[in-house]
Design a protein around this motif. Sequence first.
Motif, PDB file in Angstrom:
ATOM      1  N   SER A 114      -1.865  -6.129 -11.453  1.00 35.09           N
ATOM      2  CA  SER A 114      -1.153  -6.832 -12.515  1.00 35.09           C
ATOM      3  C   SER A 114      -0.397  -5.798 -13.336  1.00 35.09           C
ATOM      4  O   SER A 114      -0.328  -4.624 -12.969  1.00 35.09           O
ATOM      5  CB  SER A 114      -2.152  -7.578 -13.402  1.00 35.09           C
ATOM      6  N   LYS A 115       0.158  -6.214 -14.458  1.00 35.58           N
ATOM      7  CA  LYS A 115       0.864  -5.280 -15.322  1.00 35.58           C
ATOM      8  C   LYS A 115      -0.081  -4.257 -15.939  1.00 35.58           C
ATOM      9  O   LYS A 115       0.352  -3.212 -16.413  1.00 35.58           O
ATOM     10  CB  LYS A 115       1.598  -6.051 -16.420  1.00 35.58           C
ATOM     11  N   GLU A 116      -1.379  -4.568 -15.944  1.00 37.24           N
ATOM     12  CA  GLU A 116      -2.379  -3.659 -16.507  1.00 37.24           C
ATOM     13  C   GLU A 116      -3.148  -2.911 -15.445  1.00 37.24           C
ATOM     14  O   GLU A 116      -4.103  -2.204 -15.746  1.00 37.24           O
ATOM     15  CB  GLU A 116      -3.362  -4.440 -17.385  1.00 37.24           C
ATOM     16  N   SER A 117      -2.778  -3.070 -14.178  1.00 42.67           N
ATOM     17  CA  SER A 117      -3.514  -2.395 -13.106  1.00 42.67           C
ATOM     18  C   SER A 117      -2.587  -2.253 -11.903  1.00 42.67           C
ATOM     19  O   SER A 117      -1.386  -2.462 -12.006  1.00 42.67           O
ATOM     20  CB  SER A 117      -4.769  -3.189 -12.731  1.00 42.67           C
ATOM     21  N   GLY A 118      -3.149  -1.924 -10.757  1.00 44.01           N
ATOM     22  CA  GLY A 118      -2.368  -1.801  -9.533  1.00 44.01           C
ATOM     23  C   GLY A 118      -3.151  -1.023  -8.496  1.00 44.01           C
ATOM     24  O   GLY A 118      -3.687   0.041  -8.785  1.00 44.01           O
ATOM     25  N   HIS A 119      -3.261  -1.564  -7.285  1.00 45.31           N
ATOM     26  CA  HIS A 119      -3.893  -0.825  -6.206  1.00 45.31           C
ATOM     27  C   HIS A 119      -3.204  -1.148  -4.893  1.00 45.31           C
ATOM     28  O   HIS A 119      -2.471  -2.132  -4.778  1.00 45.31           O
ATOM     29  CB  HIS A 119      -5.407  -1.058  -6.144  1.00 45.31           C
ATOM     30  N   SER A 120      -3.423  -0.281  -3.906  1.00 46.76           N
ATOM     31  CA  SER A 120      -2.730  -0.374  -2.629  1.00 46.76           C
ATOM     32  C   SER A 120      -3.710  -0.128  -1.493  1.00 46.76           C
ATOM     33  O   SER A 120      -4.692   0.591  -1.649  1.00 46.76           O
ATOM     34  CB  SER A 120      -1.603   0.668  -2.538  1.00 46.76           C
ATOM     35  N   ALA A 121      -3.411  -0.724  -0.331  1.00 42.75           N
ATOM     36  CA  ALA A 121      -4.225  -0.512   0.867  1.00 42.75           C
ATOM     37  C   ALA A 121      -3.323  -0.332   2.072  1.00 42.75           C
ATOM     38  O   ALA A 121      -2.256  -0.937   2.162  1.00 42.75           O
ATOM     39  CB  ALA A 121      -5.172  -1.696   1.086  1.00 42.75           C
ATOM     40  N   LEU A 122      -3.749   0.511   2.986  1.00 42.67           N
ATOM     41  CA  LEU A 122      -3.050   0.749   4.240  1.00 42.67           C
ATOM     42  C   LEU A 122      -4.019   0.515   5.389  1.00 42.67           C
ATOM     43  O   LEU A 122      -5.178   0.928   5.326  1.00 42.67           O
ATOM     44  CB  LEU A 122      -2.519   2.185   4.312  1.00 42.67           C
ATOM     45  N   LEU A 123      -3.540  -0.118   6.439  1.00 40.66           N
ATOM     46  CA  LEU A 123      -4.326  -0.306   7.656  1.00 40.66           C
ATOM     47  C   LEU A 123      -3.678   0.550   8.739  1.00 40.66           C
ATOM     48  O   LEU A 123      -2.497   0.380   9.049  1.00 40.66           O
ATOM     49  CB  LEU A 123      -4.334  -1.777   8.067  1.00 40.66           C
TER      50      LEU A 123
END
Length: 221
Positions: A114-123
């Motif tokens: 969200s505007k207060e967070s953020g995460h990413s994942a790769l496969l």
Amino acid sequence: NNRRFTAVILCHELSSPMMNTPADDPTNPKTPKFTTVTQADECAHSCGITNEGVAYTWASSTQGGNSFGQLGRGKPKGHAIRSPAPVVLALQEDTNAATPTPTIRIRQAFLGGSKESGHSALLDSAGFVWLCGCDRWQQLGLGSSAAGSGGYTWKGGKLWQDTFHRNEFLTHCMRKDGNEVRDVALGFDHTVVLSSNRRDVYTFGRGEHGQLGLVGKPYVS
């Protein structure tokens, strides 16, 4: 329960092989050519994957976009985060040595927050899941449930990771039953992973609103 699932999808995810990127400049010979681009509008970051399996990330705004290391590129600042650059995959066994590993081919990218967070994942092509970004609610699944006043701790004592780390526990859970990762989806503060048997779904992160689908609605799991 014999119900089987094909994919896991959360409503804010957007992926397209035809989307324009800040690097789409045909006059620049160094422009990476992406086969797939995924973007997360809420937390203002994007990821493109080349035909060679290299993942590039960038932010659509200098305000946010990498506040929690969700680009997975270490600590770029200012306008540098607006330009696509390769991600860094950190060896899980040595968190002090974030070593680029070009032999690992990335197959898919998944973004959340969200505007207060953020995460990413790769496969990757070997079936491993790599995660980075905000880990405030254990949405990266890299911590431990063995300690801490709230029943959990964070990997290396950090509430975020600015390079991609491989989730070894998730791989162990899948492969002990002879399965692999089929699909991944990221919410604002949680992660959902679908097994290749299309029945088992793994969730972790923030859950007080029932978003993990677990009995008792644990605040963090």
